[in-house]
Design a protein around this motif. Structure first.
Motif, mmCIF file in Angstrom:
data_model
loop_
_atom_site.group_PDB
_atom_site.id
_atom_site.type_symbol
_atom_site.label_atom_id
_atom_site.label_comp_id
_atom_site.label_asym_id
_atom_site.label_seq_id
_atom_site.Cartn_x
_atom_site.Cartn_y
_atom_site.Cartn_z
ATOM 1 N N LEU A 1 51.673 -92.200 -3.265
ATOM 2 C CA LEU A 1 50.736 -92.805 -2.324
ATOM 3 C C LEU A 1 50.010 -91.758 -1.499
ATOM 4 O O LEU A 1 49.692 -91.960 -0.339
ATOM 5 C CB LEU A 1 51.469 -93.801 -1.413
ATOM 6 C CG LEU A 1 52.103 -94.978 -2.142
ATOM 7 C CD1 LEU A 1 52.731 -95.948 -1.159
ATOM 8 C CD2 LEU A 1 51.096 -95.689 -3.019
ATOM 9 N N LEU A 2 49.705 -90.622 -2.124
ATOM 10 C CA LEU A 2 48.878 -89.605 -1.491
ATOM 11 C C LEU A 2 47.425 -89.887 -1.823
ATOM 12 O O LEU A 2 47.101 -90.300 -2.936
ATOM 13 C CB LEU A 2 49.255 -88.207 -1.990
ATOM 14 C CG LEU A 2 50.628 -87.695 -1.599
ATOM 15 C CD1 LEU A 2 50.885 -86.355 -2.269
ATOM 16 C CD2 LEU A 2 50.739 -87.565 -0.095
ATOM 17 N N LYS A 3 46.534 -89.663 -0.864
ATOM 18 C CA LYS A 3 45.111 -89.836 -1.125
ATOM 19 C C LYS A 3 44.642 -88.751 -2.073
ATOM 20 O O LYS A 3 45.209 -87.651 -2.120
ATOM 21 C CB LYS A 3 44.309 -89.747 0.182
ATOM 22 C CG LYS A 3 44.501 -90.930 1.087
ATOM 23 C CD LYS A 3 43.578 -90.818 2.279
ATOM 24 C CE LYS A 3 43.679 -92.051 3.136
ATOM 25 N NZ LYS A 3 42.719 -92.054 4.225
ATOM 26 N N SER A 4 43.594 -89.051 -2.832
ATOM 27 C CA SER A 4 43.070 -88.056 -3.773
ATOM 28 C C SER A 4 42.592 -86.800 -3.050
ATOM 29 O O SER A 4 42.553 -85.720 -3.608
ATOM 30 C CB SER A 4 41.941 -88.658 -4.605
ATOM 31 O OG SER A 4 40.936 -89.167 -3.758
ATOM 32 N N SER A 5 42.246 -86.940 -1.756
ATOM 33 C CA SER A 5 41.806 -85.781 -0.968
ATOM 34 C C SER A 5 42.980 -84.924 -0.512
ATOM 35 O O SER A 5 42.787 -83.873 0.081
ATOM 36 C CB SER A 5 41.023 -86.263 0.254
ATOM 37 O OG SER A 5 41.869 -87.046 1.096
ATOM 38 N N GLY A 6 44.204 -85.396 -0.788
ATOM 39 C CA GLY A 6 45.381 -84.628 -0.413
ATOM 40 C C GLY A 6 46.073 -85.135 0.834
ATOM 41 O O GLY A 6 47.208 -84.802 1.081
ATOM 42 N N GLY A 7 45.408 -85.972 1.625
ATOM 43 C CA GLY A 7 46.039 -86.529 2.814
ATOM 44 C C GLY A 7 46.954 -87.686 2.459
ATOM 45 O O GLY A 7 47.017 -88.137 1.325
ATOM 46 N N GLU A 8 47.665 -88.157 3.469
ATOM 47 C CA GLU A 8 48.565 -89.279 3.251
ATOM 48 C C GLU A 8 47.899 -90.571 3.671
ATOM 49 O O GLU A 8 47.076 -90.596 4.583
ATOM 50 C CB GLU A 8 49.848 -89.080 4.056
ATOM 51 C CG GLU A 8 50.713 -87.958 3.536
ATOM 52 C CD GLU A 8 52.018 -87.866 4.294
ATOM 53 O OE1 GLU A 8 52.604 -88.918 4.599
ATOM 54 O OE2 GLU A 8 52.437 -86.744 4.584
ATOM 55 N N LEU A 9 48.286 -91.642 3.024
ATOM 56 C CA LEU A 9 47.826 -92.964 3.432
ATOM 57 C C LEU A 9 48.482 -93.331 4.751
ATOM 58 O O LEU A 9 49.617 -92.947 5.012
ATOM 59 C CB LEU A 9 48.209 -94.001 2.381
ATOM 60 C CG LEU A 9 47.559 -93.846 1.020
ATOM 61 C CD1 LEU A 9 48.151 -94.841 0.042
ATOM 62 C CD2 LEU A 9 46.068 -94.067 1.132
ATOM 63 N N SER A 10 47.772 -94.089 5.563
ATOM 64 C CA SER A 10 48.376 -94.514 6.814
ATOM 65 C C SER A 10 48.759 -95.987 6.790
ATOM 66 O O SER A 10 49.870 -96.347 7.147
ATOM 67 C CB SER A 10 47.444 -94.218 7.994
ATOM 68 O OG SER A 10 46.186 -94.826 7.783
ATOM 69 N N VAL A 11 47.860 -96.858 6.355
ATOM 70 C CA VAL A 11 48.163 -98.292 6.301
ATOM 71 C C VAL A 11 47.879 -98.801 4.901
ATOM 72 O O VAL A 11 46.798 -98.588 4.356
ATOM 73 C CB VAL A 11 47.323 -99.091 7.331
ATOM 74 C CG1 VAL A 11 47.643 -100.582 7.249
ATOM 75 C CG2 VAL A 11 47.577 -98.576 8.745
ATOM 76 N N VAL A 12 48.873 -99.455 4.318
ATOM 77 C CA VAL A 12 48.713 -100.064 3.010
ATOM 78 C C VAL A 12 48.965 -101.566 3.126
ATOM 79 O O VAL A 12 49.663 -102.023 4.029
ATOM 80 C CB VAL A 12 49.648 -99.453 1.944
ATOM 81 C CG1 VAL A 12 49.293 -98.005 1.682
ATOM 82 C CG2 VAL A 12 51.099 -99.588 2.341
ATOM 83 N N ARG A 13 48.361 -102.293 2.205
ATOM 84 C CA ARG A 13 48.548 -103.746 2.168
ATOM 85 C C ARG A 13 49.092 -104.116 0.805
ATOM 86 O O ARG A 13 48.545 -103.742 -0.220
ATOM 87 C CB ARG A 13 47.225 -104.463 2.404
ATOM 88 C CG ARG A 13 47.333 -105.977 2.261
ATOM 89 C CD ARG A 13 46.071 -106.707 2.711
ATOM 90 N NE ARG A 13 44.829 -106.043 2.416
ATOM 91 C CZ ARG A 13 44.072 -106.310 1.334
ATOM 92 N NH1 ARG A 13 44.454 -107.197 0.456
ATOM 93 N NH2 ARG A 13 42.932 -105.666 1.153
ATOM 94 N N MET A 14 50.195 -104.844 0.816
ATOM 95 C CA MET A 14 50.729 -105.413 -0.417
ATOM 96 C C MET A 14 50.241 -106.848 -0.469
ATOM 97 O O MET A 14 50.540 -107.654 0.410
ATOM 98 C CB MET A 14 52.257 -105.365 -0.428
ATOM 99 C CG MET A 14 52.889 -106.037 -1.639
ATOM 100 S SD MET A 14 52.482 -105.274 -3.222
ATOM 101 C CE MET A 14 53.519 -103.833 -3.166
ATOM 102 N N GLY A 15 49.430 -107.148 -1.473
ATOM 103 C CA GLY A 15 48.887 -108.494 -1.616
ATOM 104 C C GLY A 15 49.570 -109.244 -2.743
ATOM 105 O O GLY A 15 49.915 -108.658 -3.765
ATOM 106 N N LEU A 16 49.750 -110.536 -2.554
ATOM 107 C CA LEU A 16 50.321 -111.430 -3.551
ATOM 108 C C LEU A 16 49.329 -112.557 -3.786
ATOM 109 O O LEU A 16 48.873 -113.186 -2.820
ATOM 110 C CB LEU A 16 51.662 -112.001 -3.066
ATOM 111 C CG LEU A 16 52.237 -113.197 -3.831
ATOM 112 C CD1 LEU A 16 52.625 -112.792 -5.252
ATOM 113 C CD2 LEU A 16 53.433 -113.772 -3.089
ATOM 114 N N GLY A 17 48.975 -112.773 -5.018
ATOM 115 C CA GLY A 17 48.077 -113.877 -5.346
ATOM 116 C C GLY A 17 48.629 -114.682 -6.496
ATOM 117 O O GLY A 17 49.325 -114.153 -7.360
#
Length: 192
Positions: free
Chosen positions: A13-29
């Motif tokens: 879950l690292l950004k392609s720019s090398g930084g880390e993600l801060s907020v992620v959303r797990m969606g269920l549909g």
């Protein structure tokens, strides 16, 4: 571009720019499967699937976020609300937001589950998916199709776990039995 994961596959879950993600959303549909042909029409059954996030300190559950406890005790995980009938099948019907920067260090993994509160099995559900989205950009990072149906009433969807200084997501896709996350705890244990 998202990554379609098969059971057991992981994605950093690292950004392609090398930084880390801060907020992620797990969606269920999901979409209810067509019901039996009636006298006048073929109406779908309403199916109440529930997304849950279980926070673990090692192998010990320390908190849970679900339809009856919408925010984790530390505020880092938030459920956006309970959907009792599903939708058209393409969009997220329930979402859980995880602020990875606020998850306490003692939480080593977060397990996402789906259960059929109304008791129908997954043969009666269509177009079910879970996905992970970078909430700051709206970019879908990973998607796991809950395909194949089955006579089970629960599914251990995926987990997000600490990976060194960052996080990674692993698609689990294991069937389970249960109307709530509590019923599914014995099925989750082998994946911790």
């Amino acid at each position: 571009m998202s990554v379609n994961l098969a059971k057991g596959q992981s994605v950093s879950l690292l950004k392609s720019s090398g930084g880390e993600l801060s907020v992620v959303r797990m969606g269920l549909g999901w979409k209810s499967a067509p019901g039996k042909r009636g006298f006048f029409s073929r109406r779908p059954k309403e199916i109440d699937l529930d997304a849950s996030a279980l926070l673990y300190d090692g192998k010990a559950m320390s908190d849970v976020v679900f339809f009856s406890h919408l925010v984790s005790n530390d505020g880092s995980v938030q459920h956006t609300g309970d959907n009792l009938v599903g939708g058209a099948g393409g969009e997220d019907d329930e979402s859980i937001l995880v602020d990875l920067t606020k998850v306490p260090r003692r939480v080593t993994q977060i397990v996402f589950t789906v259960s059929s509160y109304s008791g129908q099995n997954f043969l009666e559900v269509q177009n079910a998916h879970c996905r992970l989205v970078d909430e700051s950009t709206g970019k879908e990072l990973a998607r796991y199709e809950l395909t194949g149906g089955g006579t089970h009433t629960g599914q251990i969807m995926a987990k997000v776990e600490r990976d060194g200084a960052g996080w990674k997501m692993t698609a689990i896709g294991a069937p389970a039995s249960g109307r709530t996350f509590r019923d599914m705890l014995p099925f989750i244990e082998p994946f911790l």
